[in-house]
Design an enzyme around this catalytic site. Structure first.
Site, PDB file in Angstrom:
ATOM      1  N   GLU A 196       0.835  -1.205   0.000  1.00 15.73           N
ATOM      2  CA  GLU A 196       0.000   0.000   0.000  1.00 15.73           C
ATOM      3  C   GLU A 196       0.870   1.255   0.000  1.00 15.73           C
ATOM      4  O   GLU A 196       0.573   2.235  -0.679  1.00 15.73           O
ATOM      5  CB  GLU A 196      -0.937   0.022   1.214  1.00 15.73           C
ATOM      6  CG  GLU A 196      -2.095  -0.957   1.142  1.00 15.73           C
ATOM      7  CD  GLU A 196      -1.762  -2.331   1.699  1.00 15.73           C
ATOM      8  OE1 GLU A 196      -0.582  -2.568   2.073  1.00 15.73           O
ATOM      9  OE2 GLU A 196      -2.689  -3.172   1.782  1.00 15.73           O
ATOM     10  N   GLU A 315     -16.503   0.275 -11.414  1.00 20.61           N
ATOM     11  CA  GLU A 315     -16.621  -0.803 -12.399  1.00 20.61           C
ATOM     12  C   GLU A 315     -17.311  -1.972 -11.722  1.00 20.61           C
ATOM     13  O   GLU A 315     -16.903  -2.402 -10.639  1.00 20.61           O
ATOM     14  CB  GLU A 315     -15.225  -1.238 -12.891  1.00 20.61           C
ATOM     15  CG  GLU A 315     -15.294  -2.442 -13.817  1.00 20.61           C
ATOM     16  CD  GLU A 315     -13.926  -2.938 -14.310  1.00 20.61           C
ATOM     17  OE1 GLU A 315     -13.019  -2.123 -14.555  1.00 20.61           O
ATOM     18  OE2 GLU A 315     -13.789  -4.168 -14.443  1.00 20.61           O
TER      19      GLU A 315
END
Ligand SMILES: *[C@@H]1O[C@H](CO)[C@@H](O)[C@H](O)[C@H]1NC(C)=O
Ligand SMILES: *[C@@H]1O[C@H](CO)[C@@H](O)[C@H](O)[C@H]1NC(C)=O
Ligand SMILES: *[C@@H]1O[C@H](CO)[C@@H](O)[C@H](O)[C@H]1NC(C)=O
Ligand SMILES: *[C@@H]1O[C@H](CO)[C@@H](O)[C@H](O)[C@H]1NC(C)=O
Ligand SMILES: *[C@@H]1O[C@H](CO)[C@@H](O)[C@H](O)[C@H]1NC(C)=O
Ligand SMILES: *[C@@H]1O[C@H](CO)[C@@H](O)[C@H](O)[C@H]1NC(C)=O
Length: 370
Positions: A196, A315
């Site tokens: 991350e 999406e």
């Protein structure tokens, strides 16, 4: 997308149906979620966009009329996100005499090209539909992996700026599903120690570069407050990178994320045991798939002292890997779409982008690319 009660009544009348009239108690008050306009919107695979939209000399007027009709039904035209896996393969060649040179490598993916080169005329596709706002997805996959990828960013921000600066920009996007970059089934683009923290530093590096180029090429988007991103666009909640950790690592440190975008598929085209009745037409499955995103988003809300941007599905569709014939392109799947979108609205999603690409099997017919 959703018919009004009057339209439902009319449809039933036309069909000559005799409806029993059961009575359901309706609570006097309930939690409400004010969704955004164009609630049901679309996402078009980056490499398929020229097919769906056409270009200056060959605009895809079928899509334009379809979007107009959807806009009239829903009260606002759908927003179009241009992105997906192929956005992270796209390199740039200014001498390419057509929009996109895509090469499919079946050992990586059969349904879309994994080697993608776009030329200047790719951006003509942003000019064929009336009154539509777009997001354009820049390449972080190769942008943070090799110099040609970084060069593509430097070369295409000015072109995207020119195409979208004049009131057509919805948000930008930098990277699609970076939580899969080190594990992708289509070929990893990051080493095994991808984290991350590294993602956040590369995202800042790229988005600051985009902003510097925007300042130069479409400063009006900054002045009108239209500059910003949808992010992190992670594929899901169980992958190698996690949304709360990316947020904690300072993803929104520049306070320029306008939409917290996450992705969802109910199941996979080849996942064992997938059926129409048991998977897509099963409200419990839909509910479970949506609820995990709410849990993740709530973790971020509770850990963050700054405001967190509104939640959207940037999406989504029924079955990943472009769907499966006989399941995700049936009318039962259309009912799934109604259930999924309404349920997502009921738990806090502000907008949903249904994903589609050329010859994907997630639709009753390949509406846009007929
Ligand atoms: C760019 O496109 C032109 C025209 O198709 C081609 O001749 C040239 O080799 C391409 N350059 C690269 C680096 O691929
Ligand atoms: C415009 O689209 C047509 C039809 O797909 C194609 O033949 C033509 O090469 C395109 N023009 C450019 C400049 O990409
Ligand atoms: C299209 O891409 C392929 C694969 O990268 C390359 O071999 C070919 O030369 C490219 N064509 C053009 C016209 O640039
Ligand atoms: C680029 O991708 C390859 C895998 O395709 C990976 O081995 C390499 O570490 C990546 N480089 C960087 C800088 O992320
Ligand atoms: C991750 O691995 C790459 C090579 O595989 C290495 O160059 C890089 O320094 C490593 N990064 C960290 C943060 O350990
Ligand atoms: C951003 O990334 C590019 C390409 O990897 C690199 O050339 C540049 O030095 C980076 N900038 C910063 C500030 O890290």
């Amino acid at each position: 997308m959703f018919p009004s009660m009057k339209q439902v009544a009319l449809l039933c009348a036309l069909a000559g149906l005799v409806l029993a009239a059961p009575e359901y108690p309706v609570p006097g008050s309930a939690e409400s979620n004010d969704v955004f306009d164009g609630y049901v919107s679309y996402s078009i695979e980056f490499a398929s966009f020229p097919d769906f939209a056409g270009n200056k000399t060959h605009p895809n007027t079928f899509s334009d009329v379809l979007l107009d009709n959807l806009g009239q039904l829903q009260g606002h035209k759908p927003y179009i996100r241009v992105g997906g896996n192929t956005q992270d393969y796209a390199l740039y060649n200014q001498s390419l005499p057509y929009a996109l040179n895509g090469t499919t490598n079946p050992s990586r993916a059969v349904d879309y090209p994994t080697t993608v080169i776009i030329g200047p005329s790719y951006f003509e596709s942003y000019d064929t539909w009336k009154d539509v706002k777009f997001s354009h997805g820049f390449n972080l996959g190769l942008g943070g992996n090799r110099s040609s990828g970084w060069q593509a960013l430097l070369d295409t921000v000015p072109l995207a700026c020119k195409a979208l600066g004049n009131g057509k920009l919805y948000v930008w996007e930098y990277g699609n599903e970076p939580d899969l970059f080190s594990t992708s089934a289509q070929g990893p683009v990051r080493p095994a120690n991808w984290s991350e923290a590294t993602y956040v530093s590369q995202w800042h590096n790229g988005t600051r570069q985009i902003k510097a180029l925007v300042q130069e090429h479409c400063p009006e988007t900054l002045e009108s407050g239209n500059h910003g991103y949808m992010a992190p666009s992670f594929a899901g909640v169980n992958n190698y990178l996690k949304e709360p950790a990316a947020w904690a690592a300072g993803l929104d440190g520049d306070q320029d994320i306008k939409l917290f975008s996450t992705h969802n598929y109910i199941s996979g085209a080849t996942s064992p045991g997938v059926t129409l009745q048991g998977t897509l037409m099963n409200h419990a499955v839909t509910k479970r798939a949506v609820d995990v995103h709410i849990t993740e988003y709530n973790k971020i809300l509770s850990q963050s002292s700054d405001p967190v941007p509104p939640l959207v599905f940037g999406e989504t569709n029924s079955l990943y890997n472009q769907g499966r014939p006989g399941l995700s392109n049936t009318f039962g799947a259309a009912l799934w779409g109604v259930d999924f979108n309404l349920y997502s609205a009921s738990v806090g999603f502000k907008r949903v982008h249904m994903h589609m690409g050329t010859n994907f099997r997630v639709c009753v017919v390949s509406l846009f690319s007929l």
